[in-house]
Design an enzyme around this catalytic site. Structure first.
Site, mmCIF file in Angstrom:
data_model
loop_
_atom_site.group_PDB
_atom_site.id
_atom_site.type_symbol
_atom_site.label_atom_id
_atom_site.label_comp_id
_atom_site.label_asym_id
_atom_site.label_seq_id
_atom_site.Cartn_x
_atom_site.Cartn_y
_atom_site.Cartn_z
ATOM 1 N N GLY A 324 0.844 -1.208 0.000
ATOM 2 C CA GLY A 324 0.000 0.000 0.000
ATOM 3 C C GLY A 324 0.871 1.246 0.000
ATOM 4 N N GLY A 325 1.955 1.203 0.752
ATOM 5 C CA GLY A 325 2.893 2.330 0.784
ATOM 6 C C GLY A 325 3.511 2.544 -0.579
ATOM 7 N N TRP A 327 2.316 1.726 -3.413
ATOM 8 C CA TRP A 327 1.296 2.215 -4.346
ATOM 9 C C TRP A 327 1.243 3.749 -4.334
ATOM 10 C CZ3 TRP A 327 -3.196 5.126 -3.701
ATOM 11 C CH2 TRP A 327 -4.045 5.161 -4.809
ATOM 12 N N HIS A 328 1.511 4.339 -3.159
ATOM 13 C CA HIS A 328 1.393 5.794 -3.049
ATOM 14 C C HIS A 328 2.505 6.543 -3.781
ATOM 15 C CE1 HIS A 328 -1.589 4.954 0.058
ATOM 16 N NE2 HIS A 328 -2.005 6.191 -0.140
ATOM 17 N N GLY A 329 3.632 5.900 -4.033
ATOM 18 C CA GLY A 329 4.690 6.607 -4.751
ATOM 19 C C GLY A 329 5.927 5.756 -4.886
#
Lengths: 527, 336
Positions: A324-325, A327-329
């Protein structure tokens, strides 16, 4: 095109709105086509070349969805193969555009080589439309998604209120709404409520988030330039970023939901006052809720969820949050942010189990328990945001040291020394501006110490104590998910029949449109 | 609900008109009307300069980065009799400096330009602003009606209007020359130089926002084009004296930047135009090794600015190509 632009508000939106309902008088299909075309135009405004990529992605996923659906009953094995192939293709596309340079940089760092970086333009919203379509493929495989009209699928993916920054949609949430007759008839109640929600969102974005942005940037950029960051600056920067992010993203989600509701389509709720959470578990149930649900349904649960024992559950949680982390950048700091939240979540689950076993969960006064839980939760999210915003781990470490008072309190002061006491005593007799309280935060924003403080207090008060946009609108419920009613003193804060509500919403809308145009004051602090 | 909808739309329109009306009436940055009151709102130079350039009477413009902010127009007038305005902009690129200067040039009253040729300003692509929002375009062009709309419907301008109405941060015309002079705000000496040297050591990579190999195109676009376009205006190009320690640091941490800097000086030393005079103060060992001149590795005191103008006025420090390759990197700083 951005919602907070004059071309969107005064040209695009009225034309898209009028065209949709005029076309709907002739045929629902024509209206859906109009909306899909208008959405593609909305997307292409930024970079027309990326429309073709989006369109190819839609064609591919729709085709694969049809294939998976057709084979699902006859030959489950083949259907699974098609699903895996389609998801892989989506992830490869996302990986190429978003993570290719990140991968090259990481390899260069580890191997001390210097492979050249690729000149890749990241298509807007690629993470969102990729995830939306992966969810569709999985839903088809699971037999949840059953409708296969291409025009509706095109609209489902491109629908402009959600295309660029979510919320992440599910096929089953949207298709019935696109098929419903009432969607194609103008409903002035929905238009009025939608516009009100849009005004709330625009206000959050341009009046609060955009005002906080230079404060946060001033501090984080100065840290990256190698400047010292002291206590007040460090806290101002971290708090400004935490609130900027919330008001920016939740404001965007409000605008998206409001716009969609004007077209009689409800989007899922994406934020529900996350900074009021009293645990990290609650935080993730109220922050970017559609992404949390996606990660839960399509990553955590397929990994085994909590079905394979405690240890496996915690490992699954960590994997989910780390990805998820990412995915953010495309930066290891985002992975660290996800990892930190994974650790917080695991700790939270362990603590819950432990306190339940020894009966600690209900001991002590509720206000104290809740207050401490809230403070700890907010502090944890704040620390994690530092990693999220910092450009390097070194920057994050410097800022956290600053927040802990390890890099001085004010200009020329250091905690723990006699000189600090003397300097503080001297500082108290100086004008506020010369105190050096927040030289980085105020220097970059052009705001005074007082203005910066007031802005942070205003943002904190709204995030912590005020009802959120959906709670304010009460029974109108412009989103798919209902929210708990606000506390009794706020129940009639907004009421469509009252004059003060009309004036307040109209004034907010006027101010927000006015505030779209701003020039961020530039003070290059160290020249 | 239609009634509700109409009332919020109407209120929004009235609010917009009211807020825009305030900006139009107050005109805090003198975009719509030249300033006749002699009272200005203190703001960042990128916001203040266009209004000042359109309102004041002058024949000489000082332009450049923070290196030129300390050159007092009164000092210039006292020494040379030139009526001067200082339009230097802190942390600016040459592109931003050109934009500022062009507003002044369009008034038709300029006879001389004194330009601080800071390598830091020219080590960018020709049309690049400094990191950050850059100059607010709507203040800089003269005739675009859309700029007036952007100015009037603008919350930053509204904040300026409210400050002006409340009497906050107002300065008199006579104070403008020293408004952004930072000489009294800093200490000078080797200790201050060492602080920045430590910062460089900590981050390891200096001038990361600068680009090498672009100074020639930048000079041609932002400097030489104006020199050629205004043959009746005399341009004085002053290469500022950074400290010898600056040269050493550049050599230690970013040798590409050092070579680029030397190329930049060489370019200026060789360019020739009838209306251009170049002065290279970097070639004076006495200035650049004197630690008490500097507040960090590159920024020097007002005394140095005055000395630069004095020598320029007297015609000294014309560039000699031989000097450029003398890096003086081996010369220690003299500290008291």
């Amino acid at each position: 095109m951005l919602y907070n632009s004059y071309e969107f508000i005064f040209v695009y939106l009225p034309l898209a709105f009028a065209g949709f309902f005029l076309a709907a008088r002739l045929s629902q299909q024509l209206a859906a086509l109009w909306m899909a075309c208008a959405s593609l135009f909305f997307y292409g405004w930024w970079n027309p070349a990326c429309v073709s990529l989006l369109f190819v992605s839609i064609l591919f996923n729709f085709g694969m969805g049809c294939l998976i659906g057709a084979w699902r009953r006859r030959h489950a094995q083949s259907s699974r193969f098609f699903l895996v192939a389609a998801i892989t293709a989506n992830l490869v596309l996302l990986g190429y555009f978003k993570y290719a340079n990140f991968f090259i940089e990481s390899v260069n760092t580890v191997s001390e080589k210097s492979m050249p970086l690729q000149d890749i333009v990241l298509p807007l919203g690629i993470s969102f439309f990729t995830f939306t379509q992966i969810a569709f493929l999985v839903d088809v495989y699971r037999g949840i998604a059953k409708e296969f009209r291409f025009l509706h699928y095109l609209l489902f993916v491109t629908y402009f209120p959600h295309l660029i920054a979510g919320p992440v949609l599910h096929h089953e949430q949207m298709m019935p709404q696109f098929a419903a007759r009432h969607t194609y008839r103008i409903n002035w109640d929905n238009v009025a409520i939608g516009l009100t929600l849009f005004a709330f969102g625009l206000g959050k974005k341009v009046l609060i988030a955009d005002s906080l942005e230079p404060v946060a940037s001033g501090v984080f950029d100065a840290v990256h330039r190698g400047e010292n960051v002291m206590l007040f600056d460090a806290w101002a920067g971290a708090l400004a970023y935490a609130f900027e992010l919330y008001f920016d993203f939740s404001g965007y989600s409000d605008m998206a939901s409001g716009l969609s509701f004007m077209f009689n389509v409800r989007l899922p709720l994406n934020f529900n006052s996350p900074y009021r959470s009293t645990s990290i578990i609650d935080f993730w149930r109220s922050w970017h809720m559609t992404l949390s649900a996606f990660l839960r349904d399509y990553l955590y649960v397929p990994l085994g969820g909590n079905r394979l024992g405690k240890m496996r559950r915690y490992i699954n949680l960590m994997i989910t949050m780390l990805l998820g982390g990412l995915w953010h950048g495309a930066n290891w700091t985002f992975v660290a942010w996800g990892g930190l939240h994974g650790v917080f979540l695991v700790s939270n689950h362990c603590w819950r189990a432990f306190t339940k076993n020894i009966g600690l969960r209900t001991s002590g006064p509720t206000w104290l328990r809740q207050g401490m839980a809230w403070a700890l939760t907010f502090l944890c999210t704040l620390v994690a945001w530092v990693f999220f915003r910092a450009q390097t781990f070194g920057d994050a470490a410097v800022l956290l040291q600053g927040m802990a008072g390890m890099r001085g309190l004010s200009i020329g002061m250091s905690l723990g020394s006699v000189a600090f006491i003397q300097a503080l005593a001297k500082s108290l007799s100086m004008p506020l501006e010369l105190l050096g309280f927040m030289p980085l935060a105020t220097g970059a924003s052009g705001l005074s110490v007082l203005e910066t403080g007031l802005l942070l207090v205003l943002a904190a008060s709204i995030a912590w104590f005020m009802p959120n946009s959906q709670q304010l609108l009460g029974k109108s419920q412009p989103t798919l998910d209902a929210v708990a009613p606000p506390s009794p003193r706020f129940i009639n804060l907004w009421n469509a029949t009252s004059l003060h509500s009309r004036l307040a919403v109209g004034f907010l809308l006027g101010c927000a449109i006015f505030a779209i145009n701003r020039h961020s004051t530039f003070l290059y602090y160290q020249f | 609900m239609r009634n509700y909808l109409l009332s919020i739309l109407l209120t929004a329109l009235i609010s917009l008109a009211l807020l825009a009306g305030i900006n139009y009436a107050v005109d805090p940055l003198n975009r719509i009307r030249p300033n006749t009151s002699g009272i200005y709102l203190k703001a960042q130079e990128r916001e203040m300069n266009p209004g000042i350039a359109r309102s004041l009477k002058y024949d000489t413009v000082i332009i450049g980065s923070s290196m030129m902010e300390n050159l007092d127009p009164d000092y210039v007038e006292k020494l040379a009799g030139w009526k001067t305005v200082n339009l230097a902009v802190e942390g600016s690129t040459a592109y931003e400096q050109r934009r500022n200067l062009e507003v002044a040039l369009r008034t038709g009253q300029v006879k001389r330009v004194i330009w601080g040729m800071d390598w830091g300003s020219f080590s960018h692509p020709p049309y690049e602003s400094s990191p950050g929002p850059g100059v607010p375009d709507y203040l800089y062009e003269d005739d675009d009606p859309a700029d007036y709309v952007k100015y009037i419907f603008n919350i930053s301008v509204l904040r300026a209007s409210l400050k002006r109405m409340a009497g906050i941060d107002l300065v008199h015309e006579r104070e403008l020359g020293r408004l952004h002079n930072w000489n009294d705000a800093y200490r000078f000496g080797c200790e201050e130089i060492e602080v920045e040297e430590q910062r460089f050591r900590r981050i390891g990579d200096i001038f990361q926002h600068h680009k090498t190999g672009v100074y020639a195109s930048n000079l041609e676009t932002n400097f030489m084009s104006l020199v050629d376009a205004y043959p009746n205006i005399t341009f004085y190009a002053l290469i500022p004296p950074y400290s010898a320690q600056w040269l050493r640091s550049l050599g230690s941490y970013n040798v590409f930047a050092l070579n680029d800097y030397l190329g930049f000086r060489r370019y200026l030393a060789t360019v020739q135009r009838p209306n251009l005079q170049v002065f290279d103060f970097m070639s004076d060992e006495k200035i650049i090794t004197n630690g008490s001149n500097y507040r960090d590795l590159a920024h020097f005191s007002e005394d140095v600015n005055e000395m630069m103008f004095r020598r320029m006025y007297e015609g000294e420090y014309l560039p000699v190509l031989d000097h450029i390759d003398l890096v003086y990197g081996e010369k220690p700083m003299r500290c008291r």
